[in-house]
Design a protein around this motif. Structure first.
Motif, short mmCIF file in Angstrom:
data_model
loop_
_atom_site.label_atom_id
_atom_site.label_comp_id
_atom_site.label_asym_id
_atom_site.label_seq_id
_atom_site.Cartn_x
_atom_site.Cartn_y
_atom_site.Cartn_z
N PHE A 70 29.12 34.27 -2.39
CA PHE A 70 27.77 33.81 -3.23
C PHE A 70 27.11 32.55 -3.50
O PHE A 70 27.68 32.38 -4.31
N ALA A 72 23.73 30.27 -3.21
CA ALA A 72 21.40 30.21 -3.77
C ALA A 72 21.10 29.56 -3.33
O ALA A 72 21.32 27.98 -3.89
N ASP A 73 20.35 29.45 -2.20
CA ASP A 73 19.70 27.78 -1.50
C ASP A 73 18.73 27.79 -2.72
O ASP A 73 17.98 28.47 -2.75
N VAL A 97 27.14 34.82 1.10
CA VAL A 97 26.19 35.82 1.20
C VAL A 97 24.96 34.47 0.74
O VAL A 97 25.49 34.21 -0.55
N VAL A 98 24.05 34.17 1.04
CA VAL A 98 23.71 32.99 0.77
C VAL A 98 21.69 33.28 1.22
O VAL A 98 22.10 34.13 2.21
N LYS A 99 21.53 33.48 -0.16
CA LYS A 99 20.19 33.54 -0.63
C LYS A 99 18.81 32.44 -0.55
O LYS A 99 19.36 31.39 -1.74
N ASP A 100 18.42 32.52 -0.07
CA ASP A 100 16.94 31.35 0.04
C ASP A 100 16.04 31.63 -1.46
O ASP A 100 15.25 32.39 -1.48
N LEU A 101 16.52 31.36 -2.53
CA LEU A 101 15.42 31.55 -3.73
C LEU A 101 14.39 29.87 -4.16
O LEU A 101 14.23 30.07 -5.41
N ALA A 138 19.67 36.82 -9.14
CA ALA A 138 20.15 36.97 -7.52
C ALA A 138 21.64 37.49 -7.33
O ALA A 138 21.94 38.17 -6.38
N ASP A 141 22.02 40.74 -8.21
CA ASP A 141 22.12 42.21 -6.97
C ASP A 141 22.38 42.14 -5.99
O ASP A 141 22.43 43.18 -5.16
N VAL A 142 23.49 40.67 -5.56
CA VAL A 142 24.09 41.40 -4.34
C VAL A 142 24.96 41.62 -4.69
O VAL A 142 25.69 42.28 -3.64
#
Length: 431
Positions: A70, A72-73, A97-101, A138, A141-142
């Motif tokens: 995982f 985090a951006d 998995v990449v999330k834009d935070l 985050a 959550d993932v």
């Protein structure tokens, strides 16, 4: 997160299952049961750097589990995200998995600290400290989304980040697990053994953390506090000596202690910060060289680049000189020290910080207005400020006589204010 097991990866130990007391050593052999076969899927906080890169094969080797990486951006830049999925999979991960935070990071974590005036040990603007809780939140959550039964990270046992990650995990019934890679030299050897590509070598090892707020540098020649940083080490800011020879002016609009605009144009939190990073960076603004006290007890030397953050801190603090009275400002500054300490120590979700945040929000509700700044050769100078809620009154503060303030009143005030000093002097003189 339900019955999810929440784990950690630290240095200098064996794998320990706290709930059962079972252990697994680094070779994967089991003592009194172990966890091999009990963990099916682990979500790993992954940056693509040395530490997290070797954690992937280490988890697979020791637990035989699937590893989901995982990332985090939080504004670390496209170059740090490029090729990350290929690198993760090459290390043995099943997916990335990449999330834009970025917007959440600035709005819900950076701006509350900015409003509070939180600075750790006189200099540090808490760039890494603020990023860890939004990443961890985050990550949980993932883990739920992919059906993982554990989470993990690869932070060094000598730093602060393992505490920041795990204090959030503690609320989720954690079971601690450790590993025995004792340092970055060991880590490099492990990476070579498992053919894991990492972006460092033994000859030059800078430990960096970058997000939209700052860029930190540690390690290599910086470990000796007597060494001057190399000019080519900096990445967000130009050398002030090489900055433009003409100053640049800008105006920051603020509403209730939170920045909202640049030169009259309203921008989203992340966009505003990104633009100020570019502007401040080209003027060499926001460089900090400090020796700080880590939470784990040792001192460390770090170099920080925080161009946009330095501009915003200057602006918000300056506007408060108009909108806060003396007693309120002094008490707020006192609380800001504790606020910074809690954030630095990873206690973002501590009830005390949340309660202090409510105070900060209330006390700055009238900190609205604008501040004009001048950037030049590494410096940020305030050249103007205004607010519809300003407590400054020209008709009172003017040296000219006025109706509200009678200068003759000062004589009586001085006699009363200085009474303790007069009494002490009389005692010493036997009067």
């Amino acid at each position: 997160m339900g019955s999810m097991k929440v784990g950690q990866l630290l240095c200098k130990a064996t794998v320990i299952e706290v709930a059962t007391g079972s252990e697994t050593d680094v070779s994967g052999s089991t003592k009194t049961g172990g966890l091999r076969g009990k963990l099916n899927k682990v979500v790993l906080a992954y940056s693509g750097g040395l530490d997290t890169s070797i954690v992937v094969p280490w988890l697979r080797e020791n637990y035989g589990c699937e590893v989901v990486c995982f990332t985090a951006d939080v504004g670390q830049g496209i170059t740090e995200l490029d090729g990350l999925e290929e690198k993760a999979k090459a290390s043995g991960a099943s997916q990335l998995v990449v999330k834009d935070l970025t917007e959440e990071f600035v709005k819900d974590f950076i701006f509350p600290c900015l409003r509070a005036g939180a600075i750790y040990e006189r200099k540090y603007l808490l760039g890494t400290s603020m990023a860890r809780p939004v990443i961890t939140k985050a990550m949980v959550d993932v883990a739920k989304a992919v059906g993982a039964d554990a989470v993990a990270h690869g932070c060094t046992g000598k730093g602060n980040d393992q505490v920041r990650f795990e204090l959030t995990f503690f609320a989720l019934n954690p079971e601690l697990r450790e590993w025995d890679i004792t340092g970055r030299e060991d880590a490099i050897e492990y990476a070579k053994k498992h053919n894991v590509p990492v972006p460092v070598t033994k000859k030059s090892i800078y430990s960096r953390d970058r997000n939209l707020w700052h860029l930190s540098h540690e390690g290599d020649i910086l470990e000796d506090p007597a060494n001057e940083p190399k000019k080519d080490m900096y990445m967000m800011t130009v050398d002030p000596e090489d900055a433009p020879n003409e100053p640049e002016y800008l105006e920051i609009g603020i509403v209730s202690g939170v920045p909202v605009s640049l030169d009259g144009k309203e921008l989203s939190p992340a966009t505003l910060l990104a633009q100020l990073n570019e502007i401040g960076g080209r003027h060499g603004v926001g460089r900090i060289d400090m020796v700080e006290n880590r939470l784990v007890g040792m001192k460390s030397r770090g170099i920080y680049e925080t161009p946009g953050g330095t501009i915003l801190f200057t602006a918000v603090r300056e506007l408060e000189t108009l909108t806060l009275d003396r007693e309120t400002m002094q008490f707020k500054d006192t609380m800001a020290l504790k606020y910074a300490e809690l954030v630095y120590a990873g206690r973002w979700f501590d009830p005390l910080r949340e309660s202090m945040d409510a105070f900060m929000e209330n006390i700055t509700k009238d900190t609205t207005g604008s501040v004009r700044l001048k950037l030049y050769k590494g410096s940020v100078s305030v050249v103007g400020r205004k607010s519809p809620y300003s407590l400054y009154r020209e008709d009172i503060s003017s040296f000219e006589s006025g109706e509200i303030y009678n200068q003759a009143d000062a004589a009586g005030f001085i006699r009363l204010y200085g009474l303790p000093m007069r009494v002490r002097a009389m005692l010493e003189k036997g009067l």
